[in-house]
Design a protein around this motif. Sequence first.
Motif, mmCIF file in Angstrom:
data_model
loop_
_atom_site.group_PDB
_atom_site.id
_atom_site.type_symbol
_atom_site.label_atom_id
_atom_site.label_comp_id
_atom_site.label_asym_id
_atom_site.label_seq_id
_atom_site.Cartn_x
_atom_site.Cartn_y
_atom_site.Cartn_z
ATOM 1 N N HIS A 78 0.828 -1.206 0.000
ATOM 2 C CA HIS A 78 0.000 0.000 0.000
ATOM 3 C C HIS A 78 0.859 1.252 0.000
ATOM 4 C CE1 HIS A 78 -3.803 -2.204 1.696
ATOM 5 N NE2 HIS A 78 -3.599 -2.410 0.409
ATOM 6 N N GLN A 79 1.957 1.214 0.755
ATOM 7 C CA GLN A 79 2.851 2.367 0.774
ATOM 8 C C GLN A 79 3.474 2.590 -0.603
ATOM 9 O OE1 GLN A 79 5.516 3.396 4.124
ATOM 10 N NE2 GLN A 79 7.198 3.084 2.675
ATOM 11 N N HIS A 80 3.828 1.488 -1.276
ATOM 12 C CA HIS A 80 4.403 1.597 -2.620
ATOM 13 C C HIS A 80 3.400 2.222 -3.578
ATOM 14 C CE1 HIS A 80 5.437 0.182 -6.688
ATOM 15 N NE2 HIS A 80 6.687 0.301 -6.278
ATOM 16 N N ASP A 81 2.152 1.757 -3.520
ATOM 17 C CA ASP A 81 1.109 2.317 -4.394
ATOM 18 C C ASP A 81 0.877 3.793 -4.095
ATOM 19 O OD1 ASP A 81 0.796 -0.110 -5.603
ATOM 20 O OD2 ASP A 81 -0.993 -0.686 -4.478
ATOM 21 N N ARG A 82 0.855 4.144 -2.814
ATOM 22 C CA ARG A 82 0.639 5.541 -2.442
ATOM 23 C C ARG A 82 1.764 6.414 -2.966
ATOM 24 N NH1 ARG A 82 2.706 8.564 1.394
ATOM 25 N NH2 ARG A 82 3.631 6.798 2.495
ATOM 26 N N ARG A 83 2.988 5.940 -2.829
ATOM 27 C CA ARG A 83 4.124 6.733 -3.272
ATOM 28 C C ARG A 83 4.170 6.838 -4.804
ATOM 29 N NH1 ARG A 83 9.119 5.585 0.992
ATOM 30 N NH2 ARG A 83 8.115 6.747 2.703
ATOM 31 N N THR A 84 3.795 5.778 -5.469
ATOM 32 C CA THR A 84 3.735 5.843 -6.933
ATOM 33 C C THR A 84 2.705 6.867 -7.373
ATOM 34 O OG1 THR A 84 4.389 3.512 -7.117
ATOM 35 C CG2 THR A 84 3.354 4.503 -9.042
ATOM 36 N N ASN A 85 1.551 6.896 -6.710
ATOM 37 C CA ASN A 85 0.521 7.893 -7.021
ATOM 38 C C ASN A 85 1.017 9.308 -6.757
ATOM 39 O OD1 ASN A 85 -1.435 6.078 -7.874
ATOM 40 N ND2 ASN A 85 -2.277 5.808 -5.820
ATOM 41 N N GLU A 86 1.778 9.483 -5.686
ATOM 42 C CA GLU A 86 2.316 10.801 -5.375
ATOM 43 C C GLU A 86 3.266 11.271 -6.477
ATOM 44 O OE1 GLU A 86 4.136 10.619 -1.542
ATOM 45 O OE2 GLU A 86 2.231 10.528 -0.459
ATOM 46 N N VAL A 87 4.043 10.354 -7.006
ATOM 47 C CA VAL A 87 4.951 10.708 -8.099
ATOM 48 C C VAL A 87 4.153 11.173 -9.309
ATOM 49 C CG1 VAL A 87 6.667 9.826 -9.740
ATOM 50 C CG2 VAL A 87 6.810 9.200 -7.318
ATOM 51 N N TRP A 88 3.095 10.424 -9.658
ATOM 52 C CA TRP A 88 2.275 10.811 -10.811
ATOM 53 C C TRP A 88 1.626 12.174 -10.597
ATOM 54 C CZ3 TRP A 88 2.115 9.061 -15.620
ATOM 55 C CH2 TRP A 88 2.630 7.786 -15.887
ATOM 56 N N GLU A 89 1.230 12.455 -9.372
ATOM 57 C CA GLU A 89 0.618 13.751 -9.082
ATOM 58 C C GLU A 89 1.618 14.886 -9.286
ATOM 59 O OE1 GLU A 89 -0.814 13.228 -5.132
ATOM 60 O OE2 GLU A 89 -2.545 11.998 -5.741
ATOM 61 N N ARG A 90 2.865 14.671 -8.902
ATOM 62 C CA ARG A 90 3.886 15.695 -9.125
ATOM 63 C C ARG A 90 4.201 15.834 -10.612
ATOM 64 N NH1 ARG A 90 6.213 17.708 -4.311
ATOM 65 N NH2 ARG A 90 4.528 17.414 -2.815
ATOM 66 N N LEU A 91 4.246 14.741 -11.322
ATOM 67 C CA LEU A 91 4.522 14.803 -12.759
ATOM 68 C C LEU A 91 3.409 15.534 -13.503
ATOM 69 C CD1 LEU A 91 5.943 11.218 -13.433
ATOM 70 C CD2 LEU A 91 7.210 13.376 -13.400
ATOM 71 N N ALA A 92 2.197 15.463 -12.991
ATOM 72 C CA ALA A 92 1.074 16.157 -13.627
ATOM 73 C C ALA A 92 1.230 17.675 -13.547
ATOM 74 C CB ALA A 92 -0.240 15.731 -12.979
#
Length: 277
Positions: free
Chosen positions: A5-19
């Motif tokens: 879950h932490q990995h998924d959350r962090r991956t989502n955070e990366v995508w949010e910054r890339l956006a």
Amino acid sequence: MNALHQHDRRTNEVWERLALVTDPELDEPVTELGFVERVTVDHVDGVDIVFRLPTYWCSANFAFLMADDMRRAVSSLAWVREARPQLRDHMVAEEINRGVREGRSFGEALKDFASGGSLDDLREKFRRKAFERRQEVMILALRGLGYEDPAICRMSLSAFDAINFDSEEVARQKPRYRELLVERRLADLPADPAFVTYDGAPIKRHEMASYLQRLRGVRINMEFNSSLCRGLLAVRYLELDADRAEQTPAPCGGCGSGCAVRSSGSPAMNKHSAALA
């Protein structure tokens, strides 16, 4: 929180910054344009970002800007140890990847492509274009709501903030326009005018028609380039992405936008590529 879950959350955070990273010429997020192919977060909080551009010959300075902006955006996350953008299928991908990774300037990384050794002037040029494109959206939207030009010219920042727009695109552009107003210190206090030129000069009501005509030219140029880039990217990678999409089912049903590639970096066909097929 378990590791998955932490990995998924962090991956989502990366995508949010890339956006938040835009193509400097088009003023559109690299994620929406389909440039970002894959994001991977490793076990020591390093982040790999694989991206591609519409052609092998896309401008080296634009490519470098995007790679550097991706690195900066993702590195701003507190938990990220290192952000590693990786451009592929480009004529100077190796030089760009190495230069960004080592923190070099564009002039240092690509001496044969840099005239002055700095991209500050280029950044400023496209920041102006982005401001003018966003501003045109807001002025036309206000006209659509019945506001006359004199009222728009004297509208304060607080009055602008209080207006709600039904259009999804206008609502999206409103905070983006405001962001550049504040960033450039054109407006900050509630009483400051919300509509001035990029150089801070007031927009006079009798000049509004000619001013908007110039902004229209900026928008048309950017929209043309955006359509061209989307089409070129779709043609270049459509077959490859379609094969990958068949091999890797999209978790949300195949929309191909952010959610379809965020699970662990597995790429799926971009929604723009699908629409242009």
